[in-house]
Design an enzyme around this catalytic site. Structure first.
Site, short mmCIF file in Angstrom:
data_model
loop_
_atom_site.label_atom_id
_atom_site.label_comp_id
_atom_site.label_asym_id
_atom_site.label_seq_id
_atom_site.Cartn_x
_atom_site.Cartn_y
_atom_site.Cartn_z
N ARG A 204 1.31 -3.87 12.99
CA ARG A 204 0.64 -4.20 14.25
C ARG A 204 1.24 -5.49 14.78
O ARG A 204 1.56 -6.40 14.03
CB ARG A 204 -0.87 -4.35 14.05
CG ARG A 204 -1.62 -3.07 13.79
CD ARG A 204 -1.61 -2.14 15.01
NE ARG A 204 -2.39 -0.95 14.80
CZ ARG A 204 -1.93 0.19 14.28
NH1 ARG A 204 -0.66 0.24 13.87
NH2 ARG A 204 -2.71 1.24 14.16
N GLY B 135 0.83 -1.19 0.00
CA GLY B 135 0.00 0.00 0.00
C GLY B 135 0.87 1.25 0.00
O GLY B 135 2.03 1.21 -0.44
N HIS C 21 6.41 1.72 19.83
CA HIS C 21 5.30 2.11 18.94
C HIS C 21 5.31 3.62 18.68
O HIS C 21 4.36 4.34 19.01
CB HIS C 21 3.95 1.67 19.50
CG HIS C 21 2.90 1.57 18.42
ND1 HIS C 21 1.74 0.83 18.58
CD2 HIS C 21 2.82 2.11 17.18
CE1 HIS C 21 1.01 0.91 17.48
NE2 HIS C 21 1.65 1.69 16.62
N SER D 39 1.22 -9.70 -1.06
CA SER D 39 0.14 -9.64 -0.08
C SER D 39 -1.04 -10.35 -0.69
O SER D 39 -1.04 -10.72 -1.87
CB SER D 39 -0.20 -8.21 0.31
OG SER D 39 -0.78 -7.52 -0.78
N THR E 8 6.48 -2.60 11.62
CA THR E 8 5.96 -1.32 12.11
C THR E 8 4.45 -1.25 11.85
O THR E 8 3.87 -0.18 11.84
CB THR E 8 6.66 -0.13 11.42
OG1 THR E 8 6.52 -0.26 9.99
CG2 THR E 8 8.12 -0.07 11.79
N GLU F 252 0.65 -3.70 24.54
CA GLU F 252 1.29 -2.39 24.62
C GLU F 252 0.65 -1.58 25.75
O GLU F 252 -0.57 -1.58 25.89
CB GLU F 252 1.15 -1.64 23.29
CG GLU F 252 1.87 -2.34 22.14
CD GLU F 252 1.77 -1.59 20.82
OE1 GLU F 252 1.14 -0.51 20.79
OE2 GLU F 252 2.32 -2.07 19.83
#
Length: 313
Positions: free
Chosen positions: A232, A150, A280, A171, A230, A261
């Site tokens: 999830r 993306g 994060h 993907s 980076t 988290e």
């Protein structure tokens, strides 16, 4: 009107937007709210809540515990941690804000370079009075693989080519034609993992992508490869990744996201020498926070005037 700004870990929200124009009682929470019961107790007095990304989940049970809540603003254009259907049932309007992907793109490359050139070890050596330790690797001529092509994955590939890397991608919805338009070579799933010297994840978390990187996929990677996430934490089987790092089956993992988290202080990832970790912060930059909080003020003002903006539910 009582407004809660939650999870503002840097305590900067009030400085980055003009909240005074709202003529409201604004309270900032700069530490995690706790479990759902604690969150419900602390948030009960507020008409409006401004949430930072997905740091605090808003399931149906929590929304039903907040009878005064009428507007929930999430920073960014979507938030998988908010039950939008339940918000509608509870009479809560949910609005989003603008977003820019470049801070996460930049952090992705900071992590790649840190892992490739052993920067955490070099930093520690310098602080301890030492000098050079270990032998890092350059990236020119290496293969960069992205899981998800993306906007973010494409931008990461653009930078990879500037480093002189070959770029490949796969993907679930990616086609060879679209990859070619982006200047990237389409490969099948197994080839992505087996060929990549650096493999970076850039997919949205969904039922289809949860756990999409597991023990089998990690076992296909080169022992010299770097795995980067980076996106999830739940996209990756964390137990499988821990085992891979313990066995030193890959060179390193560079991670900005985790299953839980904030990452618990005693989490084994914190002790892994071959793990480069950041808390994060892919989206944590001043320019993006300005967009988040200024848009949040606009959302609240528009909602109060009866014409809500950027409505998600």
């Amino acid at each position: 009107m009582k407004i809660a700004i939650i999870d503002d870990y840097q305590n900067v929200a009030l400085d980055l937007a003009d909240w005074q124009t709202l003529q409201a009682d604004v309270t900032v929470y700069d530490t995690p709210l706790g479990d759902e019961v604690q969150a419900a107790t602390r948030l009960a007095p507020y008409d409006v809540i401004v949430a930072m990304r997905e740091r605090t989940p808003f399931p149906a049970s929590l929304l039903r515990s907040l009878p005064k809540l009428r507007l929930l603003v999430t920073t960014g254009p979507r938030n998988a941690a908010i039950d939008l259907a339940a918000a509608t049932q509870c009479g809560v309007t949910v609005s989003g804000t603008g977003y820019e992907a470049h801070p996460t793109t930049e952090l992705t490359w900071a992590l790649i370079l840190a892992a490739a050139r052993l920067l955490p070890r070099q930093f520690e050596s310098m602080r301890a009075g030492g000098w050079q330790v270990g032998l890092g690797n350059s990236l020119r001529g290496a293969t960069l693989g992205v899981l998800g092509l993306g906007n973010l994955g494409s931008a990461v590939c653009d930078i990879g080519r500037a480093f002189g890397m070959e770029t490949i991608a796969w993907s679930q919805n990616l086609t060879p034609e679209y990859a070619e338009q982006k200047g990237v070579t389409y490969v099948e799933r197994d080839e992505l993992f087996s060929r990549s010297d650096v493999l970076s994840v850039h997919v949205v978390l969904s039922d289809r992508t949860r756990g999409i990187v597991g023990a089998r996929e990690l076992s296909l990677m080169k022992p010299t490869a770097i795995f980067v996430n980076t996106s999830r934490g739940a996209v990756v089987d964390e137990a499988a990744l821990l085992d891979t790092l313990e066995q030193k089956s890959i060179a390193a993992a560079a991670l900005d996201v985790f299953d839980q988290e904030p990452l618990p202080a005693d989490h084994p990832l914190r002790l892994m020498e071959n793990a480069v970790l950041t808390p994060h912060i892919g989206y944590v930059s001043r320019d993006l926070y300005e967009i988040f909080y200024q848009d949040a003020v606009d959302d609240i003002r528009a909602w109060a005037a009866g014409s809500p903006l950027r409505v998600l539910s």
